[in-house]
Design a protein around this motif. Structure first.
Motif, PDB file in Angstrom:
ATOM      1  N   CYS A  17      14.394 -23.554  -4.148  1.00  0.00           N
ATOM      2  CA  CYS A  17      15.575 -23.688  -3.290  1.00  0.00           C
ATOM      3  C   CYS A  17      16.762 -22.932  -3.883  1.00  0.00           C
ATOM      4  O   CYS A  17      17.520 -22.275  -3.160  1.00  0.00           O
ATOM      5  CB  CYS A  17      15.923 -25.165  -3.107  1.00  0.00           C
ATOM      6  SG  CYS A  17      14.658 -26.120  -2.248  1.00  0.00           S
ATOM      7  N   LEU A  18      16.925 -23.036  -5.203  1.00  0.00           N
ATOM      8  CA  LEU A  18      17.984 -22.281  -5.873  1.00  0.00           C
ATOM      9  C   LEU A  18      17.777 -20.780  -5.701  1.00  0.00           C
ATOM     10  O   LEU A  18      18.718 -20.030  -5.418  1.00  0.00           O
ATOM     11  CB  LEU A  18      18.007 -22.628  -7.362  1.00  0.00           C
ATOM     12  CG  LEU A  18      18.909 -23.772  -7.826  1.00  0.00           C
ATOM     13  CD1 LEU A  18      18.702 -24.023  -9.308  1.00  0.00           C
ATOM     14  CD2 LEU A  18      20.371 -23.478  -7.527  1.00  0.00           C
ATOM     15  N   ALA A  60      19.410 -15.533  -3.408  1.00  0.00           N
ATOM     16  CA  ALA A  60      19.034 -14.300  -2.702  1.00  0.00           C
ATOM     17  C   ALA A  60      19.801 -14.152  -1.396  1.00  0.00           C
ATOM     18  O   ALA A  60      20.219 -13.040  -1.029  1.00  0.00           O
ATOM     19  CB  ALA A  60      17.529 -14.299  -2.434  1.00  0.00           C
ATOM     20  N   ALA A  61      20.007 -15.249  -0.680  1.00  0.00           N
ATOM     21  CA  ALA A  61      20.726 -15.184   0.591  1.00  0.00           C
ATOM     22  C   ALA A  61      22.178 -14.777   0.395  1.00  0.00           C
ATOM     23  O   ALA A  61      22.768 -14.104   1.252  1.00  0.00           O
ATOM     24  CB  ALA A  61      20.641 -16.535   1.301  1.00  0.00           C
ATOM     25  N   ASN A  93      17.332 -24.160   3.396  1.00  0.00           N
ATOM     26  CA  ASN A  93      16.795 -23.995   4.749  1.00  0.00           C
ATOM     27  C   ASN A  93      17.801 -23.349   5.691  1.00  0.00           C
ATOM     28  O   ASN A  93      17.423 -22.610   6.603  1.00  0.00           O
ATOM     29  CB  ASN A  93      16.352 -25.349   5.308  1.00  0.00           C
ATOM     30  CG  ASN A  93      14.972 -25.749   4.813  1.00  0.00           C
ATOM     31  OD1 ASN A  93      14.057 -24.932   4.781  1.00  0.00           O
ATOM     32  ND2 ASN A  93      14.824 -27.000   4.416  1.00  0.00           N
ATOM     33  N   SER A  94      19.067 -23.602   5.445  1.00  0.00           N
ATOM     34  CA  SER A  94      20.092 -23.000   6.305  1.00  0.00           C
ATOM     35  C   SER A  94      20.296 -21.517   6.010  1.00  0.00           C
ATOM     36  O   SER A  94      20.931 -20.813   6.808  1.00  0.00           O
ATOM     37  CB  SER A  94      21.418 -23.745   6.124  1.00  0.00           C
ATOM     38  OG  SER A  94      21.972 -23.503   4.826  1.00  0.00           O
ATOM     39  N   ALA A 109      18.861 -15.280   5.987  1.00  0.00           N
ATOM     40  CA  ALA A 109      19.702 -14.274   5.325  1.00  0.00           C
ATOM     41  C   ALA A 109      19.025 -13.633   4.118  1.00  0.00           C
ATOM     42  O   ALA A 109      19.583 -12.726   3.506  1.00  0.00           O
ATOM     43  CB  ALA A 109      21.019 -14.905   4.896  1.00  0.00           C
ATOM     44  N   VAL A 110      17.830 -14.068   3.765  1.00  0.00           N
ATOM     45  CA  VAL A 110      17.144 -13.543   2.581  1.00  0.00           C
ATOM     46  C   VAL A 110      16.567 -12.165   2.878  1.00  0.00           C
ATOM     47  O   VAL A 110      15.751 -11.995   3.789  1.00  0.00           O
ATOM     48  CB  VAL A 110      16.016 -14.501   2.129  1.00  0.00           C
ATOM     49  CG1 VAL A 110      15.247 -13.895   0.963  1.00  0.00           C
ATOM     50  CG2 VAL A 110      16.600 -15.855   1.737  1.00  0.00           C
TER      51      VAL A 110
END
Length: 685
Positions: free
Chosen positions: A183-184, A189-190, A301-302, A306-307
């Motif tokens: 998750c981090l 990355a996003a 998840n949000s 954007a990754v």
């Protein structure tokens, strides 16, 4: 334990030796029992440093150290990172594992490890030695009693990534995130789309909101905060299944009694650590970790849309993390995502027996040292542990059933067993016949690695590498092993680069048409009238070695070939759809030689015979400059090579009739009396 906050820690610098020493001295982290990277190496003299300025590339079958670390080493390393008192734990921080040593390759990329919700940061310890040869490794440690919120952890990781990118903007940064660390990694990355990042997500916790533990979080909040976490399922959530991790480093060749004893000792050594962990982690800590995980999952998840980074998703199949369908959801949502499933492994994938992270990265063609991956210069040769795993376990039965025979031709024309007639130094171009379904490839790789410690760079069809067909590779399969053992996309530029590096190159002029031939076409060449590889060989002074291989008719029989399949409506449409996405290969070649349609013929196994290779007399192209300008001369050499391949196969088909051990029954009896590793005799060349 005194540890410098990450904001004070000096990031990676230009002097790796002093960097590692400074970091470990300042961090106060003692080396674990796997300190096989000798202190002498870290304290080398200035003269030896100068000698190492120009680093040599990795050799084939080098010892990567994988498999030499046990769970006992992890427990010893993790124990001092879990304080037993209520003193201030200090903030999260970075550390460089001493056992990683210094990278052997030039311009090695940085690999950052973000652990699961436990935050220890040592879960990569089984892979430190192997990863340390090709990466600069840095791990993130979150003290067990730390209360930094997810946004704070994200800012720390983001700041470090930005700093390293500023130091080396052309170098990719790999972020390996395990469960919560995934998750981090996604979040970083996003938020940093312009930085060249490669994410390796190991069972990312993006769906943990659906887990049973999150469902009972309200109940856990009312439990006394100072109550130790002793319930097995809660501890298992943090440290994984003890039965799985206890299997690490147990030798496969041991007797059942020895295996049981090793397993018992390994499991017993874990019990004190589990007991300590149960008393260190109080209920309020577990509740905080679950809330931290919940916020991290929601944020990640949000940000999935954007990754922009490359992603390699590693998903276990028999545990609750991730729930069924989560890997498929991420694969469809993330733009540049590859997936590898491990259906028979648990959620603590990095700490399970036999799982080699670097092998997976190499097989997925994800290792690179610049913005664009170069399949020739970024290639990492197979290690000794990988070779033993492939041919001592995965392909052991294949080798025993087919008992490949390797023959070569000396300069005086004498045919001998073994590869002594093949040049020891490149550049060398092997040109030969492609058996049905390319069944000969792995026997060829094994022969050259086993006898000459040489990797053969196979010019392979684009289907092995094109992202559109990644669905074919989602299970760790032959596709990945093919890449790991030297395959490169077939192209003139890749062949040029291989010759410039004096490598051994394998070319099949018949391509897919030979490998997927029809009924009654066994040992028939389908070479186009294009002698370009002859000119290329002359330009670089390459030695051409024509070779042949027979044996496919001894173990496979074609039931339905392309002509049969294309008359079946549904299958015909499937073949057409599959090949539409492929870039045209040999579109200008007329006739059957240009028919490179991919399909899967239906075959039936036969009682296994034996596979035979013969490498013909080497043809020296050095000094043949006339081939470069005279097409007639080039075509004459081309026809000579083709004729030699046909003669080699005729010789093998004739001589195999004289092999007293062509039958699998006689070979089995021979090994039964002389040992399973005994070399089975063959005909007299």
């Amino acid at each position: 334990m005194s540890i410098v906050p990450h904001t004070v820690l000096r990031p990676f610098g230009v002097n790796p030796t002093s960097r590692y020493l400074r970091r470990h001295a300042s961090l106060g982290l003692r080396a674990s029992s796997v300190d096989a990277t000798n202190r002498k190496d870290d304290l080398e003299t200035e003269s030896s440093k100068k000698k190492r300025t120009k680093k040599s590339p990795l050799e084939a079958l080098h010892d990567d150290g994988f498999g030499s670390v046990t769970m006992k080493d992890y427990l010893e390393a993790a124990r001092p990172m879990m304080p037993k008192d209520d003193a201030g734990p200090g903030p999260p921080r970075w550390f460089c594992p001493l056992e990683c040593g210094r990278p052997v390759v030039d311009k090695a990329p940085l690999l950052i490890f973000l652990s699961g919700v436990d935050g220890v940061g040592m879960e990569l310890i089984l892979h430190h030695k192997s990863l340390g040869k090709v990466f600069e490794v840095c791990c993130f440690h979150i003290p067990v009693n730390d209360r930094t919120p997810f946004e704070g952890l994200l800012q720390m990781v983001e700041a470090y990534v930005q700093y390293e990118n500023a130091l080396s903007p052309k170098r990719p940064i790999y972020i390996t995130g395990d469960t919560f660390g995934g998750c981090l990694a996604i979040s970083v990355a996003a938020r940093n789309q312009k930085i060249d990042l490669v994410l390796i997500l190991v069972n990312p916790a993006t769906s943990s909101a659906k887990s049973p533990l999150q469902a009972i979080l309200p109940l856990l909040e009312v439990v006394p905060s100072n109550l130790p976490v002793t319930y097995p399922d809660l501890l298992r959530y943090l440290i994984g299944n003890p039965l799985n991790v206890a299997m690490v480093s147990i030798q496969n060749n041991h007797s059942p009694q020895e295996t049981l004893q090793e397993f018992s000792e390994s499991l017993t050594s874990m019990l004190p650590f589990v007991s300590e962990l149960a008393h260190v982690i109080r209920m309020d800590t577990l509740v905080w970790k679950l809330k931290l995980l919940k916020s991290g999952v929601a944020y990640a998840n949000s940000q999935l849309h954007a990754v922009q980074a490359e992603v390699l998703l590693l998903a276990s199949g028999n545990e609750n993390l991730p729930p069924s369908g989560e890997a498929d959801r991420l694969f469809k949502t993330l733009k540049k995502c590859k997936v590898r499933y491990f259906r028979n492994r648990g959620d603590k994938l990095l700490m399970e027996d036999g799982f080699n992270l670097l092998t997976v990265i190499k097989g997925a063609s994800m290792y690179r040292r610049s913005r664009q991956r170069d399949p020739v210069t970024d290639y990492l040769p197979p290690t000794l542990s990988e070779f033993k795993r492939t041919y001592g376990e995965d392909f052991k039965l294949f080798h025993q059933l087919l008992s490949p025979v390797m023959l070569s031709t000396m300069k005086d024309g004498e045919i001998v067993r073994g590869l002594s007639g093949v040049p020891d130094k490149g550049p060398v171009l092997f040109v030969g016949y492609h058996q049905l379904l390319a069944m000969e490839m792995f026997a060829l790789f094994e022969g050259f690695l086993g006898e000459k410690k040489t990797v053969i760079r196979t010019a392979a069809h684009q289907v092995f590498f094109v992202g559109n067909f990644e669905i074919l590779r989602q299970e760790l399969s032959l596709f990945d092993a093919f890449s790991m053992y030297g395959a490169v996309p077939v192209s003139p530029i890749n062949t040029y680069k291989s010759f410039e590096r004096n490598e051994f190159v394998l070319l099949y002029p018949g391509g897919v048409r030979e490998a997927l031939h029809r009924k009654g076409e066994g040992y028939q060449l389908f070479w186009p009238d294009q002698p370009e590889f002859v000119r290329m060989a002359a330009r670089f002074g390459v030695t051409i070695v024509p070779f042949g291989c027979v044996g496919e008719d001894d173990f496979l029989q074609i039931v339905l070939d392309y002509h049969d399949l294309k008359n079946i409506p549904y299958i015909k449409d499937q073949i057409k759809s599959f090949n539409e996405d492929l870039t045209g290969i040999r579109d200008t070649v007329k006739g059957e030689e240009g028919n490179q349609t991919l399909h899967m013929p239906v075959v039936l196994p036969k009682v296994p015979g034996r596979m035979y290779f013969l490498f013909g007399k080497p043809i020296e192209m050095k000094g043949m400059d006339n081939v470069l300008t005279d097409r007639k001369e080039a075509n004459q050499v081309y026809l000579q090579i083709k004729s030699e391949v046909e003669n080699v196969m005729s010789y093998l088909k004739r001589k195999r009739e004289q092999d007293p051990y062509r039958s699998i029954t006689r070979r089995t009896l021979y090994r039964a009396t002389r040992g399973p590793s005994a070399e089975v005799p063959t005909f007299d060349p």
